[in-house]
Enzyme design. Sequence first.
Site, PDB file in Angstrom:
ATOM      1  N   GLY A   1      -3.444   2.961 -30.440  1.00  0.00           N
ATOM      2  CA  GLY A   1      -4.084   3.337 -31.678  1.00  0.00           C
ATOM      3  C   GLY A   1      -3.795   2.923 -32.850  1.00  0.00           C
TER       4      GLY A   1
ATOM      5  N   LYS B   1       4.859  -1.399 -20.177  1.00  0.00           N
ATOM      6  CA  LYS B   1       3.859  -0.296 -19.948  1.00  0.00           C
ATOM      7  C   LYS B   1       3.723  -0.526 -18.418  1.00  0.00           C
ATOM      8  CE  LYS B   1       1.012  -1.570 -24.069  1.00  0.00           C
ATOM      9  NZ  LYS B   1      -0.210  -2.129 -24.513  1.00  0.00           N
TER      10      LYS B   1
ATOM     11  N   HIS C   1     -10.575   6.748 -22.918  1.00  0.00           N
ATOM     12  CA  HIS C   1      -9.679   6.289 -23.904  1.00  0.00           C
ATOM     13  C   HIS C   1      -8.974   7.415 -24.294  1.00  0.00           C
ATOM     14  CE1 HIS C   1     -11.915   1.974 -24.634  1.00  0.00           C
ATOM     15  NE2 HIS C   1     -12.403   2.675 -23.802  1.00  0.00           N
TER      16      HIS C   1
ATOM     17  N   GLU D   1     -17.664  -0.917 -21.486  1.00  0.00           N
ATOM     18  CA  GLU D   1     -17.224   0.117 -22.539  1.00  0.00           C
ATOM     19  C   GLU D   1     -18.381   0.494 -23.331  1.00  0.00           C
ATOM     20  OE1 GLU D   1     -13.725  -0.564 -25.119  1.00  0.00           O
ATOM     21  OE2 GLU D   1     -15.238  -0.540 -26.667  1.00  0.00           O
TER      22      GLU D   1
ATOM     23  N   THR E   1     -14.859   5.428 -25.267  1.00  0.00           N
ATOM     24  CA  THR E   1     -13.920   5.388 -26.203  1.00  0.00           C
ATOM     25  C   THR E   1     -13.660   6.895 -26.702  1.00  0.00           C
ATOM     26  OG1 THR E   1     -15.506   5.125 -28.132  1.00  0.00           O
ATOM     27  CG2 THR E   1     -14.473   3.357 -27.174  1.00  0.00           C
ATOM     28  N   TYR E   2     -12.285   7.437 -27.026  1.00  0.00           N
ATOM     29  CA  TYR E   2     -12.075   8.698 -27.369  1.00  0.00           C
ATOM     30  C   TYR E   2     -11.104   8.698 -28.430  1.00  0.00           C
ATOM     31  CZ  TYR E   2     -10.692  13.333 -25.674  1.00  0.00           C
ATOM     32  OH  TYR E   2     -10.288  14.927 -25.571  1.00  0.00           O
TER      33      TYR E   2
ATOM     34  N   HIS F   1      -0.883  -9.852 -31.167  1.00  0.00           N
ATOM     35  CA  HIS F   1      -1.275  -8.579 -31.558  1.00  0.00           C
ATOM     36  C   HIS F   1      -0.998  -8.614 -33.236  1.00  0.00           C
ATOM     37  CE1 HIS F   1      -1.113  -4.434 -33.123  1.00  0.00           C
ATOM     38  NE2 HIS F   1      -1.688  -4.165 -31.903  1.00  0.00           N
TER      39      HIS F   1
END
Length: 322
Positions: free
Chosen positions: A115, A183, A84, A24, A55-56, A167
Site C-alpha cells: 500500500g 514474497k 485486497h 478487479e 479493493t480494500y 517499481h
Amino acid sequence: MSPPSLIQASAPATQTAPIALSYELFPPRSAAAEAGLWDTIRELETTNPDYVSVTYGASGSNRDTAVELLNRLLTETSLRPLAHLTCVGNTADELAEIISELLDHGVRGILALRGDLPKDAPTESRAGSLSYAQDLIELIRRVEQRRSALLCAGKVAIGVAAYPARHPESPSIEHDVEVLLAKQRSGADFAITQVFFHADQYRDLVTRARRAGVSIPIIPGVMPLTSLRRVQRLGDLTGVEPCPDLLDALGRADNAAESRRVGVRATVDLARAALDAGAPGIHLYTFNEHAAALEVLDKLALLRPGRPAVGNRTSGPALVTA
C-alpha cells in the site's frame, strides 16, 4: 441463475488448457454507483471467472463498503472474492483483526499489498506497524494457522503484486524480482502484475523471475485501454510510458465508440502477447465497467472450464465469453 453463454469460436492455436480469468472491482461510492456495479457484476458472472478481486483500504477509508461488497458476492453470487489488504501504517494486531474478520465472512483469498503511505502520514512509522507486503503475508499465515480447525485445515490463497516495469520506489528491476522471491518464500501463492503497456515488459518480467527462482504463477493484469485520460493517468502513476501510437490513436478518436474500438484492439493484442508468452491467466482491471472487458474477452475467445450440469460432471472445457 442462468448458465454462462457460449460463443462457438476457435481458441488460440497455442492454448491447450483452460486459462484463468479474473476481474478487479472496487466498492461503490454512491447509490448510483452501486446500481451500476451490480449490473457489471451480473454481466461478469456469466463468464464464470475464477475469482474477482475487491479493493480494500485497511486504513478504514472504504472498509465498511468493501466488507459489504464481499459479503454480497459470497451470499448473492457464484463468484469467489479475493480481498485486497494493505499493511502500511497498520499494526500487526489491527491487521490480524481485519484478517480474522475477512475469514469469518467466508473470504478465502487475500491479495497482500504494502500500500501507499497517505500524503499526510507522519515521517516515523507507528510502533508495531508493518512496512512490507512480505510481513503481511507472514501475518496472514500465522492467523490462518491459529484458525486451521475453523478452516477445516484449508489453505488461504495469498496473491501479491508484481511489477513488469520498475517499481517507482525501487532501485532496480532486479530488486523488484528479489522482493517477489521474498514474497514467495513467505507464503505467496501467485502474483498479479500491475498495469503494463508493452508486451515485452511482461515477458521479460517472467524471464527474470524464473531465473531468480520464482515459481509461483505470474498473472498479467490488463486494463482495457479505451480512455486516453485513464491511460495517461496510469502512465503517470506507474512511471511507465504508454505506447505513443496508442496515445495518438486514442487522441484522434472522434467519439467514445471509436476510442473504445481502438482501445479494445490494443488490449486484445497485449493480452494475446502475454498468453503467447505463457501467461497462466488474465486479470482484467474493469473500473467497475463491463462492456469493454466483455468485448476483450469475446475477441480473445479464452478456453474456459464450463459449469457442470446436474448429473453431468464430466463435460469438457468450453469457450466462455460474454
